[in-house]
Design an enzyme around this catalytic site. Structure first.
Site, PDB file in Angstrom:
ATOM      1  N   TYR A   8      41.343  11.987   8.359  1.00 13.16           N
ATOM      2  CA  TYR A   8      42.478  12.628   7.618  1.00 13.16           C
ATOM      3  C   TYR A   8      43.363  13.209   8.391  1.00 13.16           C
ATOM      4  CZ  TYR A   8      38.953  11.969   3.680  1.00 13.16           C
ATOM      5  OH  TYR A   8      37.964  11.510   2.806  1.00 13.16           O
ATOM      6  N   ASN A  51      29.801   5.497   0.487  1.00 11.87           N
ATOM      7  CA  ASN A  51      30.317   4.056   0.122  1.00 11.87           C
ATOM      8  C   ASN A  51      28.888   3.232   0.549  1.00 11.87           C
ATOM      9  OD1 ASN A  51      32.976   4.211  -0.573  1.00 11.87           O
ATOM     10  ND2 ASN A  51      33.426   5.013   1.545  1.00 11.87           N
ATOM     11  N   GLN A 107      28.378   9.518  -1.047  1.00 11.52           N
ATOM     12  CA  GLN A 107      29.637   9.985  -1.556  1.00 11.52           C
ATOM     13  C   GLN A 107      30.175   8.490  -2.221  1.00 11.52           C
ATOM     14  OE1 GLN A 107      33.752  11.530  -0.308  1.00 11.52           O
ATOM     15  NE2 GLN A 107      32.439  12.958   0.303  1.00 11.52           N
ATOM     16  N   TYR A 119      33.770  10.688  -5.388  1.00 15.74           N
ATOM     17  CA  TYR A 119      35.321  10.781  -4.895  1.00 15.74           C
ATOM     18  C   TYR A 119      36.194  10.257  -5.983  1.00 15.74           C
ATOM     19  CZ  TYR A 119      35.351   6.131  -2.661  1.00 15.74           C
ATOM     20  OH  TYR A 119      35.029   4.874  -2.446  1.00 15.74           O
ATOM     21  N   SER A 120      37.294  10.786  -5.872  1.00 18.31           N
ATOM     22  CA  SER A 120      38.258  10.273  -6.645  1.00 18.31           C
ATOM     23  C   SER A 120      38.005  10.673  -8.258  1.00 18.31           C
ATOM     24  CB  SER A 120      38.701   8.881  -6.754  1.00 18.31           C
ATOM     25  OG  SER A 120      39.167   8.489  -5.493  1.00 18.31           O
ATOM     26  N   LEU A 133      39.352  12.519 -10.501  1.00 15.10           N
ATOM     27  CA  LEU A 133      40.397  12.568 -11.571  1.00 15.10           C
ATOM     28  C   LEU A 133      40.961  10.894 -11.439  1.00 15.10           C
ATOM     29  CD1 LEU A 133      42.048  15.876 -10.124  1.00 15.10           C
ATOM     30  CD2 LEU A 133      40.409  15.442 -12.376  1.00 15.10           C
ATOM     31  N   GLY A 134      40.683  10.107 -10.813  1.00 16.72           N
ATOM     32  CA  GLY A 134      41.082   8.614 -10.631  1.00 16.72           C
ATOM     33  C   GLY A 134      42.326   8.408  -9.872  1.00 16.72           C
ATOM     34  N   ASN A 156      48.392  21.179  -5.183  1.00 19.80           N
ATOM     35  CA  ASN A 156      49.248  21.986  -6.051  1.00 19.80           C
ATOM     36  C   ASN A 156      48.549  23.238  -6.298  1.00 19.80           C
ATOM     37  OD1 ASN A 156      49.944  22.960  -8.853  1.00 19.80           O
ATOM     38  ND2 ASN A 156      51.774  21.923  -8.270  1.00 19.80           N
TER      39      ASN A 156
HETATM   40  P1  A2P Z   1      48.639  17.093  -6.885  1.00 14.29           P
HETATM   41  O1  A2P Z   1      48.013  17.135  -5.378  1.00 14.29           O
HETATM   42  O2  A2P Z   1      49.912  16.896  -6.756  1.00 14.29           O
HETATM   43  O3  A2P Z   1      48.012  17.906  -7.761  1.00 14.29           O
HETATM   44  P2  A2P Z   1      41.602  12.271  -7.059  1.00 14.29           P
HETATM   45  O4  A2P Z   1      40.980  14.003  -6.963  1.00 14.29           O
HETATM   46  O5  A2P Z   1      40.827  11.838  -8.155  1.00 14.29           O
HETATM   47  O6  A2P Z   1      41.584  11.932  -5.820  1.00 14.29           O
HETATM   48  O7  A2P Z   1      43.108  12.869  -7.714  1.00 14.29           O
HETATM   49  C1  A2P Z   1      44.087  13.342  -6.849  1.00 14.29           C
HETATM   50  C2  A2P Z   1      45.449  13.222  -7.605  1.00 14.29           C
HETATM   51  O8  A2P Z   1      45.266  13.872  -8.996  1.00 14.29           O
HETATM   52  C3  A2P Z   1      46.466  13.682  -6.587  1.00 14.29           C
HETATM   53  O9  A2P Z   1      47.601  13.163  -7.035  1.00 14.29           O
HETATM   54  C4  A2P Z   1      46.548  15.211  -7.395  1.00 14.29           C
HETATM   55  O10 A2P Z   1      48.042  15.474  -7.339  1.00 14.29           O
HETATM   56  C5  A2P Z   1      46.339  14.980  -8.910  1.00 14.29           C
HETATM   57  N1  A2P Z   1      45.814  15.956  -9.492  1.00 14.29           N
HETATM   58  C6  A2P Z   1      44.831  16.931  -9.190  1.00 14.29           C
HETATM   59  N2  A2P Z   1      44.474  17.973 -10.298  1.00 14.29           N
HETATM   60  C7  A2P Z   1      45.192  17.295 -11.158  1.00 14.29           C
HETATM   61  C8  A2P Z   1      45.196  17.964 -12.487  1.00 14.29           C
HETATM   62  N3  A2P Z   1      44.340  18.883 -12.893  1.00 14.29           N
HETATM   63  N4  A2P Z   1      45.986  17.481 -13.371  1.00 14.29           N
HETATM   64  C9  A2P Z   1      46.762  16.403 -12.975  1.00 14.29           C
HETATM   65  N5  A2P Z   1      46.751  15.740 -11.842  1.00 14.29           N
HETATM   66  C10 A2P Z   1      46.159  16.533 -10.767  1.00 14.29           C
END
Ligand code: A2P
Length: 294
Positions: free
Chosen positions: A26, A138, A161, A187-188, A190-191, A244
């Site tokens: 990273y 993986n 992971q 991982y991922s 939130l998609g 954010n």
């Molecule tokens: P950002 O950094 O602008 O918040 P994952 O954890 O599945 O990899 O997802 C990461 C993505 O989801 C990033 O693009 C992140 O953008 C966005 N993200 C993280 N938290 C939230 C949230 N609570 N609602 C919407 N999008 C989110």
């Protein structure tokens, strides 16, 4: 140079996060290390409160390169140990400091992969006190079994992971890992960021799911918080990524509500068995993990 990662890690620790998922690949471990050390220095946390996971990249699989790779992470972060160190992928690349070795046609240069030999070198790092626990990432069932059945195994992998979220719930691998007391770290969760460079966009956005939104409404939570709570409640560790500050804080507010059994079942029913993270550029590697069913 201290950038967005440095700020995000500080905000996260202030918001209550303790598990920080990183990797040499990273290229921001100096920022993560600086943020952790500052939060220790200002009294917010102690070192033992923090759980940092580092990762062994594909070009450092040969046993003699394992310890130097971990040492480099410790040096970069200015830490004495990492809490967890994991094999990032089961696919070895041509050893050396070129992280993405390619030939003149742009084709990846792979390397003979001996996961057990790599694992023994990691065990030595744990015995030397540089890392508290060892894990993988993986890995499919066959690859986990290779380690678990290794003659003379000294330290078991404590975690694997892998991608895990409501659209890819990993029922089979999760069951296998439960039986073997291996924690799944999702991982991922939130998609993903849906970056077309590395994400399979055939799978629709998790966070736009109507069921997640409607369940969230009931608890005054967002679809993201429901997605994270779902995995936490089935004992899958989540590592949501955000830069954010508001979303970093929101993603931590998942310990003040719980989903009913019926809601858990309904969310499990969303599984589409489609990966966002397919890593198809390495699908011709002999140890590419995702050809197997699980
Ligand atoms: P950002 O950094 O602008 O918040 P994952 O954890 O599945 O990899 O997802 C990461 C993505 O989801 C990033 O693009 C992140 O953008 C966005 N993200 C993280 N938290 C939230 C949230 N609570 N609602 C919407 N999008 C989110």
């Amino acid at each position: 140079f201290l950038g967005t990662t440095y700020e995000a890690v500080k905000v996260a620790i202030e918001a209550g996060y303790r598990h920080i998922d990183g990797a040499m690949i990273y290229f921001n471990e100096h920022e993560v290390g600086q943020a952790i050390r500052e939060k220790i220095a200002d009294g917010t946390v102690k070192r033992e409160d923090i759980f940092y996971c580092g990762k062994l990249w594909n070009t450092f699989h040969p046993p003699e390169l394992v310890r130097p790779a971990l040492e480099k992470t410790l040096n970069t972060m200015q830490l004495d140990y990492v809490d967890l160190y994991i094999v990032e992928m089961p696919t070895a690349f041509k050893p050396g400091d070129t992280f993405h070795p390619r030939d003149e046609n742009g084709k990846y240069i792979y390397h003979e992969t001996d996961l057990c030999a790599t694992w023994e070198a990691l065990e030595a790092c744990k015995d030397a006190g540089m890392v508290k626990s060892l894990g993988v990432s993986n890995f499919n069932k066959r690859q986990l079994e290779l380690i678990l059945k290794k003659p003379g195994l000294k330290h078991k992998p404590v975690s694997n992971q892998v991608e895990c979220h409501p659209y890819f719930t990993q029922p089979k691998l999760l069951e296998y890992c439960r039986q073997n007391e291996i924690v799944i770290v999702g991982y991922s969760p939130l998609g993903t960021s849906r970056d077309p460079m590395w994400v399979n966009l055939k799978c629709p956005p998790v966070l736009e799911d109507e069921l997640l939104a409607s369940i969230g409404k009931k608890y005054n939570k967002t679809a993201a918080q429901v997605a994270l709570r779902f995995n936490v409640q089935r004992r899958v560790v989540v590592i949501p990524k955000s830069f954010n500050p508001d979303r970093i804080k929101d993603n931590f507010q998942i310990f003040d509500f719980s989903l009913s059994q019926a809601e858990m079942k309904a969310i499990e029913g969303l599984n589409k068995n489609i990966r966002f993270v397919e890593l198809l550029m390495w699908s011709d590697h002999p140890e590419y993990p995702f050809h197997d069913d699980y």
